[in-house]
Design a protein around this motif. Structure first.
Motif, PDB file in Angstrom:
ATOM      1  N   ARG A 105     -71.766  23.000 -13.048  1.00  0.00           N
ATOM      2  CA  ARG A 105     -72.398  23.879 -14.032  1.00  0.00           C
ATOM      3  C   ARG A 105     -73.202  24.998 -13.386  1.00  0.00           C
ATOM      4  N   ALA A 168     -25.856  22.010 -36.729  1.00  0.00           N
ATOM      5  CA  ALA A 168     -26.464  20.741 -37.127  1.00  0.00           C
ATOM      6  C   ALA A 168     -25.783  20.121 -38.338  1.00  0.00           C
ATOM      7  N   LEU A 170     -22.660  20.717 -39.304  1.00  0.00           N
ATOM      8  CA  LEU A 170     -21.191  20.690 -39.194  1.00  0.00           C
ATOM      9  C   LEU A 170     -20.683  19.260 -39.039  1.00  0.00           C
TER      10      LEU A 170
ATOM     11  N   MET B  81     -64.837   6.520 -10.254  1.00  0.00           N
ATOM     12  CA  MET B  81     -66.238   6.925 -10.399  1.00  0.00           C
ATOM     13  C   MET B  81     -66.334   8.449 -10.371  1.00  0.00           C
ATOM     14  N   PRO B  82     -67.290   8.997 -11.125  1.00  0.00           N
ATOM     15  CA  PRO B  82     -67.436  10.458 -11.138  1.00  0.00           C
ATOM     16  C   PRO B  82     -67.890  10.973  -9.787  1.00  0.00           C
ATOM     17  N   PHE B 172     -68.627  11.223 -18.482  1.00  0.00           N
ATOM     18  CA  PHE B 172     -69.837  11.040 -17.663  1.00  0.00           C
ATOM     19  C   PHE B 172     -70.815  12.206 -17.754  1.00  0.00           C
ATOM     20  N   PHE B 173     -70.321  13.397 -18.141  1.00  0.00           N
ATOM     21  CA  PHE B 173     -71.188  14.575 -18.081  1.00  0.00           C
ATOM     22  C   PHE B 173     -71.916  14.861 -19.386  1.00  0.00           C
ATOM     23  N   ARG B 220     -30.158  16.128 -43.404  1.00  0.00           N
ATOM     24  CA  ARG B 220     -28.854  16.793 -43.519  1.00  0.00           C
ATOM     25  C   ARG B 220     -28.152  16.933 -42.169  1.00  0.00           C
ATOM     26  N   LEU B 221     -28.867  16.626 -41.110  1.00  0.00           N
ATOM     27  CA  LEU B 221     -28.265  16.767 -39.782  1.00  0.00           C
ATOM     28  C   LEU B 221     -27.102  15.792 -39.630  1.00  0.00           C
ATOM     29  N   ARG B 222     -25.997  16.279 -39.011  1.00  0.00           N
ATOM     30  CA  ARG B 222     -24.837  15.415 -38.732  1.00  0.00           C
ATOM     31  C   ARG B 222     -24.865  15.089 -37.249  1.00  0.00           C
ATOM     32  N   VAL B 223     -24.768  13.812 -36.950  1.00  0.00           N
ATOM     33  CA  VAL B 223     -24.763  13.450 -35.522  1.00  0.00           C
ATOM     34  C   VAL B 223     -23.465  12.739 -35.184  1.00  0.00           C
TER      35      VAL B 223
END
Lengths: 528, 223
Positions: A105, A168, A170, B81-82, B172-173, B220-223
């Motif tokens: 500081r 996405a 399709l 430890m700090p 710690f501060f 709606r995603l197609r995988v």
């Protein structure tokens, strides 16, 4: 709780008043004794916080020796310090130990250096004023790398959104049609605009943060206004914060250093042929005043050193035009009688912790020097300087002075016949030195104990004593013990020049009750 | 399972980002509830809509709690430890984060509401009533549970390795006295009142609407 509140008040105080000692000379030098061991400590504080301070400790302790370092913040005290760090012995030099300490500081830290060897153990306290003195700058190479990565990230994001919008929904195996491509382009356009706007907003925010940092966190010297006023035939120097400054420096929490609230140095601009070491008194929380000695007319640079009640030190700088002296002062500028001019004009000095009445005379510890041939250009002093009382002061160092290399600046005083002259205590020390680079970019005030404020060292030594807090005694400087000063004709100052170039050194000692000033010009070479 | 863990990781990451303003001492302040209600419903509702199983969002919230709790329980096992002054809070081990938010409770409420009104995502346009119900339910359940749980976390009953509470774990501060460690900050003028609650519930409703839209898009995603 009360202690917590006191600490919080101190913290606020510190945040309002970042400080730094000296000009262009940030490193801290200390020479003293840690128990049975002589030590020289050099601390190189970081330029930005949090940062690492490098600490070099040179000691005469016989091997095997152990050197440990510990930093404690003023408002937190020693109890709130981390565990000590062990300094590492330098390879090839059994007397040099180096270590690093984190500073977190703005404010005032106490670095405790402990040395243990077969002779015993001891410690010293070295006060360090911490602050952010430089705006961190990114290297051009890193800037370029980050810019390239940022652009890649932005285009990557746009492309990912475009691909997601196109593919996405399709059915696996189907090729995207014109509809999907249009949707993809629209999505990329919108994403590009959103991300570009985000980058722009981020840049704007960052710029504001940077400006805020420069305005509040980056240390800047408090602008001081100095003017000369007339009171009868006296010139009165008036120091106050400049009107309209955004910083509001209150000088109501200062402590005396060698019995003085401020040590003010005046150096004539240009040739540096005139030098004065004065001790203004505080008239109120925003004003200091001092009677000016009979100095030749000219423009002067002012360096005022103050120590705050939290142990931090600060050098105030200003410029002032001093007119030719009036009345008796005019006659005394060319005085060449048996007494020093200061003896004719100075009154007994007083220790004012509170505000003082208007000064009517110079302080007994005030002193000044006017070069006999103080024409522009000035005279160049070698290794020997004739003092006004006829004695001779000699600069004892023989080797070259190298930038950033620790050295001890040795000076001795002999009378005209070559006999050693005993130095008397001058404000509790064997001598005071001030040095200035010819372009004014460096100024430092040194003592035989180094560049530290002795008042700050004293404050830290009593910091954890509850009784001194309760009674307010913490603000009252402990008188220097002059009885322990060695009887000798030599004085030395530990220092390392921060920049190469030409410097002028003024060395002030007291001989037979008079303060005399020796002046030396030295050249500091760049490191190979 | 994989989607549930992914949802939990997203929730945990957002919890980390909001960690500073989510300390138990801040959990009676209005801004804590307002920010939480603006951020978490969008994620939790989206996860709930996307998930194929019942109680999918609650499962993801449980994973998030598990991930955050792991740090809570593991970090203190490492000595540390700090090294920089000031050290107001002595430490001899790594500091644990606070106990995670009980997001599993509002997530359960979201799951139940979506199960009670399934198929909302198949409707044309936005199901405004559903958005309002889910948002308000999130706000009510989250506020009730977290408010009381925060009181428990600051009590001595939580001073235990499991909850790491009791106002014992601090950077710690920070100069905090005993009273500040176990009291609620910003609970006075910045505390929850009717206006703050109105803002928080409104934020939760808007956030839930975003979550429903996001979840429907992801479905709606197609995988």
């Amino acid at each position: 709780m009360r202690r917590f509140l006191v600490c919080a008040a101190w913290l606020l105080f510190l945040l309002l008043f970042p400080a730094r000692a000296h000009v262009g000379s940030p490193n801290v030098f200390f020479e003293g004794n840690a128990g049975p061991h002589a030590v020289t400590v050099v601390i190189r504080p970081p330029s930005a916080l949090p940062g690492l301070a490098r600490v070099d400790v040179r000691t005469n302790a016989p091997a095997p020796a152990e050197v440990t370092l510990k930093a404690s913040l003023w408002e937190a005290g020693r109890d709130a310090s981390p565990s000590p760090v062990r300094a590492i012995q330098a390879s090839g030099d059994p007397h040099l130990f180096t270590g690093e300490l984190w500073l977190l500081r703005d404010g005032s830290y106490n670095v405790t250096v402990s040395v243990a060897s077969s002779l015993g153990q001891g410690m010293v306290n070295v006060p360090v004023t911490s602050g952010t003195f430089q705006r961190p700058v990114m290297s051009p190479a890193l800037q370029a790398i980050l810019a390239i990565l940022g652009v890649a990230l932005l285009f990557g994001g746009v492309r990912i959104v475009g691909a997601a919008a196109r593919d996405a929904s399709l059915i696996p195996g189907n090729a995207p049609t014109r509809v999907e491509f249009r949707r993809s382009h629209r999505a990329m356009l919108v994403t590009g605009l959103v991300l570009s706007s985000a980058v722009g907003a981020g840049a704007w925010r960052w710029r504001n943060l940077d400006l805020e940092f420069q305005g509040t966190s980056l240390y800047e010297p408090i602008p001081i206004s100095a003017e000369v006023r007339t009171i009868g035939t006296l010139w009165m120097l008036h120091l106050a914060p400049k009107q309209g400054t955004t910083v509001n420096p209150r000088w109501d929490r200062l402590v005396t250093d060698h019995g003085k609230l401020m040590h003010l140095f005046l150096v004539r601009d240009g040739d540096a042929g005139v030098f004065a070491h004065l001790h203004p008194v505080r008239r109120d929380e925003r004003t200091f005043e001092a009677v000016l000695p009979p100095l030749p007319a000219g423009n002067y640079c002012l360096y005022g050193e103050v120590t705050r009640a939290n142990g931090s030190t600060q050098t105030l700088t200003a410029r002032v035009a001093i007119p030719a002296p009036l009345g008796l002062g005019a006659a005394l500028t060319s005085w060449n009688g048996p007494l020093g001019v200061s003896e004719l004009l100075c009154g007994p000095g007083g220790i004012f912790l509170a505000n003082a009445p208007q000064p009517a005379s110079l302080d007994l510890d005030d002193s000044w020097y006017v070069a006999p041939d103080s024409a522009p250009g000035g005279q160049v002093h070698g290794t020997e300087c004739t003092l006004f009382n006829g004695d001779r002061m000699t600069f004892q160092n023989t080797g070259p002075l190298i930038v950033d290399r620790e050295t001890s600046l040795h000076f001795s005083v002999c009378d005209a016949s070559g006999r050693q002259v005993v130095l008397q205590p001058y404000m509790g020390m064997l001598g005071h030195a001030a040095l200035r680079r010819t372009d004014g970019s460096v100024f430092a005030h040194l003592h035989p104990a180094g560049s530290i404020s002795m008042a700050a060292e004293d404050l830290f030594a009593r910091r954890d004593d509850e009784a001194t807090w309760r009674t307010g005694e913490i603000l009252r400087e402990k008188p220097a013990s002059v009885a322990t000063l060695p009887v000798m004709n030599e004085v030395s100052f530990p220092y390392a020049f921060p920049k190469a170039g030409d410097y002028r050194i003024w060395v002030q000692v007291r001989v037979e009750g008079r303060v005399v000033t020796g002046v030396f010009d030295v050249r500091v070479a760049a490191a190979n | 399972m994989g989607l549930s863990i992914s949802g939990g990781m997203v929730l945990a990451m957002v919890e980390v980002m909001l960690l500073v303003q989510s300390y138990p001492n801040r959990q009676h302040a209005a801004d804590f509830f307002q920010v939480s209600c603006a951020v978490f419903p969008a994620l939790i509702v989206a996860i709930a809509v996307t998930g194929a199983r019942r109680l999918f969002a609650a499962g993801a919230a449980l994973w998030a709690m598990g991930l955050m709790s792991m740090w809570l329980w593991v970090l203190p096992l490492f000595p540390a430890m700090p090294r920089v002054s000031p050290v107001y809070q002595p430490l001899d081990h790594m500091m644990p984060p606070p106990f995670p938010l009980l997001l599993v409770a509002p997530a359960l409420a979201v799951d139940l509401l979506l199960r009670l009104a399934p198929g909302g995502e198949r409707r044309k346009g936005i199901a405004w009533r559903q958005v309002g119900e889910i948002g308000f339910a999130f706000f009510a359940v989250f506020t009730f549970v977290q408010w009381n749980f925060a009181s428990f976390l600051l009590s001595s009953a939580a001073d235990h390795w499991f909850f790491a509470g009791g106002g014992k774990h601090w950077p710690f501060f920070l100069p905090l006295d005993a009273h500040a460690r176990t009291s609620f900050w910003g609970a006075g003028s910045g505390g929850m009142d009717f206006r703050a609650a109105l803002i928080a519930s409104g934020a939760a409703i808007v956030s839930s609407g975003i979550g429903l839209w996001l979840g429907a898009s992801m479905k709606r995603l197609r995988v």
